[in-house]
Scaffold this active site. Structure first.
Site, PDB file in Angstrom:
ATOM      1  N   ALA A  29       1.072  -1.159   0.125  1.00 52.82           N
ATOM      2  CA  ALA A  29       0.183  -0.186   0.375  1.00 52.82           C
ATOM      3  C   ALA A  29       0.813   1.315   0.258  1.00 52.82           C
ATOM      4  O   ALA A  29       1.645   1.601   0.732  1.00 52.82           O
ATOM      5  CB  ALA A  29      -0.846  -0.703   1.053  1.00 52.82           C
ATOM      6  N   TYR A  30       0.784   1.808  -0.529  1.00 45.31           N
ATOM      7  CA  TYR A  30       0.946   3.350  -0.827  1.00 45.31           C
ATOM      8  C   TYR A  30       0.835   4.582  -0.372  1.00 45.31           C
ATOM      9  O   TYR A  30      -0.580   4.940  -0.223  1.00 45.31           O
ATOM     10  CB  TYR A  30       1.512   3.903  -1.999  1.00 45.31           C
ATOM     11  CG  TYR A  30       2.331   3.178  -2.967  1.00 45.31           C
ATOM     12  CD1 TYR A  30       3.524   3.875  -3.244  1.00 45.31           C
ATOM     13  CD2 TYR A  30       2.494   1.558  -3.696  1.00 45.31           C
ATOM     14  CE1 TYR A  30       4.621   2.766  -3.149  1.00 45.31           C
ATOM     15  CE2 TYR A  30       2.609   0.814  -4.369  1.00 45.31           C
ATOM     16  CZ  TYR A  30       4.178   1.661  -4.398  1.00 45.31           C
ATOM     17  OH  TYR A  30       5.294   0.277  -4.781  1.00 45.31           O
ATOM     18  N   ILE A  31       1.741   4.871   0.797  1.00 40.82           N
ATOM     19  CA  ILE A  31       0.662   6.195   2.115  1.00 40.82           C
ATOM     20  C   ILE A  31       1.479   7.793   1.439  1.00 40.82           C
ATOM     21  O   ILE A  31       0.327   8.570   1.315  1.00 40.82           O
ATOM     22  CB  ILE A  31       1.646   5.891   3.387  1.00 40.82           C
ATOM     23  CG1 ILE A  31       2.066   4.326   3.403  1.00 40.82           C
ATOM     24  CG2 ILE A  31       1.395   6.686   4.278  1.00 40.82           C
ATOM     25  CD1 ILE A  31       0.274   3.656   3.942  1.00 40.82           C
TER      26      ILE A  31
END
Length: 165
Positions: A29-31
């Site tokens: 997941a990209y923050i």
């Protein structure tokens, strides 16, 4: 500072499967992401987690910083991801002195299979296994951060058998 230098390819066929030395399931997941940087979390086998910061415009070589983080923190951050949370199984395959990482995507990108190999410098030319297809190094569409922030699943997963050539 760690430098990541890698080449990326589409995979054709299943010839690599007989050479697998290990595998791990990833939730990625990209923050945060920007033109030349990204911050991601990766949960591996639902047992451990890492935070990774990548900086640099070139897709073949970027600065990379990785840190182990608590699994509970990673799960909470994944719940606040930007765009699509990527699901994949990573298989490691040893070939002629290099470790190839074969990512078999599930979820939104189900059917996509990509191989990466880290090299010592940008001019390195490792022996290419016969199950490797077209090189996609530098093709931003296959960058995980782009796949997560722009839904390219129709484009990347449609007609995969001919694209791997």
């Amino acid at each position: 500072m760690a430098k990541e230098i890698e080449r990326k390819f589409l995979v054709k066929g299943d010839g690599w499967r007989s050479e697998v030395s290990s595998s791990s399931n990833f939730l990625q997941a990209y923050i945060a992401s920007g033109e030349d940087r990204s911050v991601r979390i990766r949960i591996m086998d639902d047992a451990r987690a890492r935070l990774t910061i990548k900086i640099g415009r070139k897709l073949i070589a970027r600065d990379e910083f990785e840190y182990d983080i608590p699994l509970s923190d990673a799960r909470e951050m994944a719940g606040n991801a930007v765009g699509i949370v990527l699901e994949k199984t990573r298989y490691e395959v040893e070939h002629e002195g290099y470790t190839w990482e074969v990512d078999v995507y599930d979820g939104t990108y189900k059917g996509l299979v990509v191989a990466e190999v880290e090299v010592e410098d940008e001019n390195a030319r490792p022996d290419i296994p016969d199950w490797i297809g077209r090189e996609i190094t530098g093709d931003r569409r296959y960058s995980n951060v782009v796949m997560a922030t722009e839904d390219l699943s129709r484009e990347l997963c449609h007609g995969l058998s001919s694209a791997a050539r």
